[in-house]
Design an enzyme around this catalytic site. Sequence first.
Site, mmCIF file in Angstrom:
data_model
loop_
_atom_site.group_PDB
_atom_site.id
_atom_site.type_symbol
_atom_site.label_atom_id
_atom_site.label_comp_id
_atom_site.label_asym_id
_atom_site.label_seq_id
_atom_site.Cartn_x
_atom_site.Cartn_y
_atom_site.Cartn_z
ATOM 1 N N GLN A 178 0.816 -1.226 0.000
ATOM 2 C CA GLN A 178 0.000 0.000 0.000
ATOM 3 C C GLN A 178 0.846 1.272 0.000
ATOM 4 O O GLN A 178 0.300 2.373 0.100
ATOM 5 C CB GLN A 178 -0.933 0.022 1.222
ATOM 6 C CG GLN A 178 -1.997 -1.059 1.219
ATOM 7 C CD GLN A 178 -3.099 -0.816 0.189
ATOM 8 O OE1 GLN A 178 -3.268 0.289 -0.327
ATOM 9 N NE2 GLN A 178 -3.864 -1.852 -0.122
ATOM 10 N N CYS A 314 -10.767 -8.335 1.731
ATOM 11 C CA CYS A 314 -10.616 -9.726 2.157
ATOM 12 C C CYS A 314 -11.561 -10.076 3.288
ATOM 13 O O CYS A 314 -11.921 -11.229 3.479
ATOM 14 C CB CYS A 314 -9.189 -9.987 2.626
ATOM 15 S SG CYS A 314 -7.989 -9.018 1.764
HETATM 16 C C1 PLP Z 1 -3.268 -6.225 -1.475
HETATM 17 C C2 PLP Z 1 -2.330 -6.420 -0.349
HETATM 18 C C3 PLP Z 1 -1.595 -7.614 -0.226
HETATM 19 C C4 PLP Z 1 -1.799 -8.788 -1.159
HETATM 20 O O1 PLP Z 1 -1.284 -8.496 -2.421
HETATM 21 P P1 PLP Z 1 -1.565 -9.477 -3.651
HETATM 22 O O2 PLP Z 1 -0.637 -8.957 -4.702
HETATM 23 O O3 PLP Z 1 -3.002 -9.316 -3.987
HETATM 24 O O4 PLP Z 1 -1.214 -10.851 -3.215
HETATM 25 C C5 PLP Z 1 -0.721 -7.727 0.825
HETATM 26 N N1 PLP Z 1 -0.537 -6.732 1.698
HETATM 27 C C6 PLP Z 1 -1.205 -5.570 1.609
HETATM 28 C C7 PLP Z 1 -0.941 -4.492 2.596
HETATM 29 C C8 PLP Z 1 -2.121 -5.371 0.583
HETATM 30 O O5 PLP Z 1 -2.786 -4.230 0.507
#
Ligand code: PLP
Length: 351
Positions: A178, A314
Amino acid sequence: MNNYFDYAASTPVSQHILNAMKPWENEKFANASSAHQAGRASAQAIQRARELIADKIGALPSEIIFTSGASEANNLAIKGVAFKHLDGKGHIITSEIEHKCILNACAFLESIGFVVTYLAPDKNGRISPSSLAEEIRSDTILISIHHVNNELGTIQSIEEFGAIAFEHNIPFHTDAAQSFCKCDIDVDDMDIDMLSLSGHKIYGPKGIGALYVRDARDSELVPLIHGGGQEAGLRGGTSPTPLIVGLAAAVESYPTKSDPIEKQFLDVMTQFDCIRNGGVSVVPSTWSVTFHTDEEVTRFTSDYPWLISQGSACNALSNVASHVLSAIGMSEEVARRTYRISLPPYQLSES
Ligand SMILES: *Cc1c(COP(=O)(O)O)cnc(C)c1O
């Protein structure tokens, strides 16, 4: 989708990026590990992408390990370190408000004998560096704390975590899914040993991400996917050239200004009786908003039928309050009036 406000869950891929990817799907499809000319062209495209991504965080190209996304990168960082210590086990420090992929990887490691400390955030979702320092033990093998929280938008003091980890000679990993491209990151200045990033959070394709690993070749990280020696032997599997090229194109074209929709959003929010969670150190694109009453929630959701999440995407399918909102001390009742509204992300100007 002009009612889409869930950019922290995923972002769209622009035509420009799709165009950059396309030739590598069909006319230039060769395996990047092939020794012939077509294979070398793929390998060169991947190398250019690796250089660009490394440069963005002050790393070397050889330190970028492409993965399927941030979930895999986080698993590789955490299990990859832990699996070096399967004989004697060890202690890991993380926080209560990590992404589920980190928490579930840690829960698995606990089930096979590792000990994990979960640092608690304050009511704004900030993890204090002193709480980290207090929990370090002689058998601590890894510290993993995220950079920007996906539900609150809170920015953590990762350079302070990095300095503490460095001082104790413990590897420091950060989940930067993020923050990558939004916030300035320099892995040397911030003493980061491993960093996870994801393509689809930065207008890149889904199914691609990377783990930065300091001195990757000498890291002795244990791979999760053994294969044909790709990615410095740390991640087997034929390199997905189109996805890697798309990830690099996303980094290159990442917006430096806010989207006009941000202003419209701010105007809408002034009409409602609500507060923003996450404290003062937050990214401008991720809003955790608590409405003061159920009536305000109803008025908001009926006037503005936006595609948003309660907690993170999620958690959206389960009815319990998200682990992040619970960890900052929010009751179930208040959590039910809390929504994550996330706008198109962009690079924050240097402060
Ligand atoms: C979206 C997200 C993930 C997972 O990433 P993917 O590429 O979808 O596996 C992990 N950590 C954070 C903080 C996220 O926002």
